[in-house]
Design an enzyme around this catalytic site. Structure first.
Site, PDB file in Angstrom:
ATOM      1  N   ARG A  51     -33.373  12.700  -1.003  1.00 62.24           N
ATOM      2  CA  ARG A  51     -34.373  12.471  -1.266  1.00 62.24           C
ATOM      3  C   ARG A  51     -35.072  13.115  -2.903  1.00 62.24           C
ATOM      4  NH1 ARG A  51     -36.897  11.367   5.118  1.00 62.24           N
ATOM      5  NH2 ARG A  51     -36.147   9.576   5.328  1.00 62.24           N
ATOM      6  N   LYS A 220     -30.862  -2.286  19.942  1.00 62.74           N
ATOM      7  CA  LYS A 220     -31.334  -3.417  20.677  1.00 62.74           C
ATOM      8  C   LYS A 220     -31.803  -4.651  19.767  1.00 62.74           C
ATOM      9  CE  LYS A 220     -33.639   0.133  24.139  1.00 62.74           C
ATOM     10  NZ  LYS A 220     -34.968   0.405  24.283  1.00 62.74           N
ATOM     11  N   GLY A 370     -31.644   3.912   7.919  1.00 63.24           N
ATOM     12  CA  GLY A 370     -30.949   3.973   8.718  1.00 63.24           C
ATOM     13  C   GLY A 370     -29.672   4.622   8.932  1.00 63.24           C
ATOM     14  N   GLY A 393     -37.545   2.403   8.662  1.00 65.96           N
ATOM     15  CA  GLY A 393     -38.397   2.109   9.498  1.00 65.96           C
ATOM     16  C   GLY A 393     -39.423   0.798   8.596  1.00 65.96           C
TER      17      GLY A 393
HETATM   18  P1  AMP Z   1     -30.806   0.879  15.853  1.00 68.68           P
HETATM   19  O1  AMP Z   1     -31.469   1.898  15.571  1.00 68.68           O
HETATM   20  O2  AMP Z   1     -31.534   0.035  16.271  1.00 68.68           O
HETATM   21  O3  AMP Z   1     -30.558   0.278  14.336  1.00 68.68           O
HETATM   22  O4  AMP Z   1     -29.343   1.461  16.260  1.00 68.68           O
HETATM   23  C1  AMP Z   1     -28.455   1.927  15.925  1.00 68.68           C
HETATM   24  C2  AMP Z   1     -27.542   2.291  17.581  1.00 68.68           C
HETATM   25  O5  AMP Z   1     -27.284   1.168  18.271  1.00 68.68           O
HETATM   26  C3  AMP Z   1     -26.406   3.662  17.191  1.00 68.68           C
HETATM   27  O6  AMP Z   1     -26.839   4.830  16.996  1.00 68.68           O
HETATM   28  C4  AMP Z   1     -25.447   3.289  17.796  1.00 68.68           C
HETATM   29  O7  AMP Z   1     -24.649   3.935  18.669  1.00 68.68           O
HETATM   30  C5  AMP Z   1     -25.718   2.168  18.431  1.00 68.68           C
HETATM   31  N1  AMP Z   1     -24.985   0.232  19.214  1.00 68.68           N
HETATM   32  C6  AMP Z   1     -24.216   0.593  18.254  1.00 68.68           C
HETATM   33  N2  AMP Z   1     -23.443  -0.715  19.336  1.00 68.68           N
HETATM   34  C7  AMP Z   1     -23.765  -0.064  20.044  1.00 68.68           C
HETATM   35  C8  AMP Z   1     -22.927  -0.745  21.447  1.00 68.68           C
HETATM   36  N3  AMP Z   1     -21.963  -1.794  21.343  1.00 68.68           N
HETATM   37  N4  AMP Z   1     -23.463  -0.308  22.630  1.00 68.68           N
HETATM   38  C9  AMP Z   1     -24.483   0.475  22.611  1.00 68.68           C
HETATM   39  N5  AMP Z   1     -25.279   0.795  21.969  1.00 68.68           N
HETATM   40  C10 AMP Z   1     -24.735   1.127  20.421  1.00 68.68           C
END
Ligand code: AMP
Length: 413
Positions: A51, A220, A370, A393
């Site tokens: 950064r 999610k 991220g 974010g």
């Molecule tokens: P996000 O911060 O919402 O982008 O989520 C990222 C996280 O989603 C990472 O830590 C991944 O390990 C998790 N992830 C990706 N695919 C899956 C899956 N099929 N089941 C559970 N977690 C997942």
């Protein structure tokens, strides 16, 4: 001609079109610049200077204009008790002193460290700066006024400079004193890093080139629903992978067994599929595991054949073939969120293979910050992407179509 005029008007009124450091005269000015030096630290040392390096082009430019530079940033989340104890602030684990030392080495010139970010002593140090000299203010979050966007605190910060430059895209989604409040008192422009973020993330939400494919993954649906809705109206195809895809597949009636499924988002997934099923690309096979563990037993199965007690943790090879076909001839790709649990080697191949496909696609590739940023880095292809956002974010909110307060506060170009 009409189309051309319309495009010009759109560009002109675009919230992304902001004045930059190049649009104002900085000679002999005191430039107050917000940077994102919220760097990882261990034992009082900066463990990743990415950064700090990202802010160097703007810092160097400002200094080359014979300006004096006053830098401000937050670092971590100091507790409120600590915010009162400003006399000990610079000794704390949240001090920016270590970051200022890294900057000094990178710039190969001294960087003075202020004992605080406001107050008589800091004002004196700022005033005494000569052209080409640099002062690093102490963590703005040592004052509660920072996150409250307190006007008096912002005024005190602003009193240190003649011009405000914001190069901290990663903090632009927060209306804090150092990201938004100060802009009420000083002419406010973007730095080069901010400009680049607005330019490339802007391509995803305003006048994108086609074919345009959005890729959304991560854990999610509920975290990304606004991005799904915002980008679906703009892209030609949307690949949905990761944990998110499970909820869509379950909403189609598939038994996802022990996979992460958000029951409360199923109706939403159904209504999105009803409106846009022609655009959505969901996994057709999966790498599954008998537990959520790096050492779990694994199998690759068609998406409708997940056995009892197993869960989907990555997309399978047939899905990757589908991605390859979908990406053929694409001109713009925006990617936010891994398509599998890429932190565990057994479930990383889908995400890494997708990263390699993007690297070879010849398209403009914009990676939301991220986890996706760390995935392209781990896959060894970060350098081949057109733009990897520095804001997690902030990039998500930008892609949702929100106007970020730290961006809105800058002068229109
Ligand atoms: P996000 O911060 O919402 O982008 O989520 C990222 C996280 O989603 C990472 O830590 C991944 O390990 C998790 N992830 C990706 N695919 C899956 C899956 N099929 N089941 C559970 N977690 C997942």
């Amino acid at each position: 001609m009409l189309v051309y005029l319309f495009t010009c008007i759109l560009v002109y009124i675009s919230p992304m079109n902001k004045k930059t450091v190049k649009d104002i005269d900085l000679k002999n000015k005191h430039v107050l610049m917000r940077v994102d030096f919220n760097v990882p630290m261990a034992d009082g040392k900066v463990t990743d200077d990415k950064r700090i390096k990202a802010a160097l082009p703007t810092i160097q430019y400002v200094l080359d204009q014979s300006a004096s530079l006053i830098l401000m940033s937050h670092l971590g989340r100091p507790k409120s008790a600590l915010r009162q104890a400003q006399d000990t602030a610079s000794d704390s684990a949240f001090s920016l002193r270590a970051a200022s030392e890294v900057l000094s080495t990178l710039l190969n010139r001294p960087v003075q460290m202020a004992p605080d970010c406001i107050g008589a002593e800091v004002e004196k140090m700022a005033k005494a700066l000569k052209p080409g000299e640099v002062l690093m203010l102490e963590n703005t979050r040592f004052h509660a006024g920072e996150e409250k966007n307190d006007l008096e605190f912002a005024r005190q910060l602003a009193s240190l400079g003649d011009v405000y430059v914001n190069d901290a895209f990663g903090s632009a989604h927060r209306a804090h004193a150092s990201t938004e409040g100060v802009a009420r008192f000083l002419p406010a422009v973007s730095g080069f890093l901010m400009e680049q973020e607005l330019e490339y993330l802007g391509r995803a939400v305003a006048n994108p080139v086609h074919p345009y494919i959005a890729i959304l993954g991560g854990a999610k649906v509920s975290d990304k629903i606004l991005v799904v809705e915002s980008l679906l109206s703009k892209c030609d195809k949307m690949i949905i992978g990761g944990g998110m895809a499970n909820t869509f597949l379950a909403a189609q009636g598939l038994n996802m067994q022990d996979s992460l499924v958000e029951a409360e988002s199923m109706e939403l997934a159904k209504s999105i599929m009803a409106k846009s099923s022609d655009k959505l690309i969901l996994p057709i096979d999966a790498v599954i595991a008998d537990k959520f563990d790096a050492e779990a037993n694994t199998k690759t199965v068609p998406i409708d054949k997940i056995p009892t007690g197993w869960r989907m943790l990555d997309v399978g090879p047939k899905t990757l073939e589908l991605y390859q076909i979908t990406l053929k001839g694409v001109k713009l790709v925006v990617w936010n969120g891994p398509v599998g649990v890429f932190e565990m080697p057994k479930f990383a191949e889908g995400t890494f293979a997708l990263a390699r496909m993007l690297a070879e696609s010849g398209a403009i590739t914009v990676i939301g910050g991220g986890d996706s940023a760390s995935a392209v880095k781990k896959a060894g292809v970060a350098q081949k992407m057109t733009h990897v956002s520095t804001g997690g974010g902030a990039s998500l909110e930008f892609l949702e179509g929100k106007i970020l307060p730290g961006v809105a506060a800058l002068l229109d170009g």
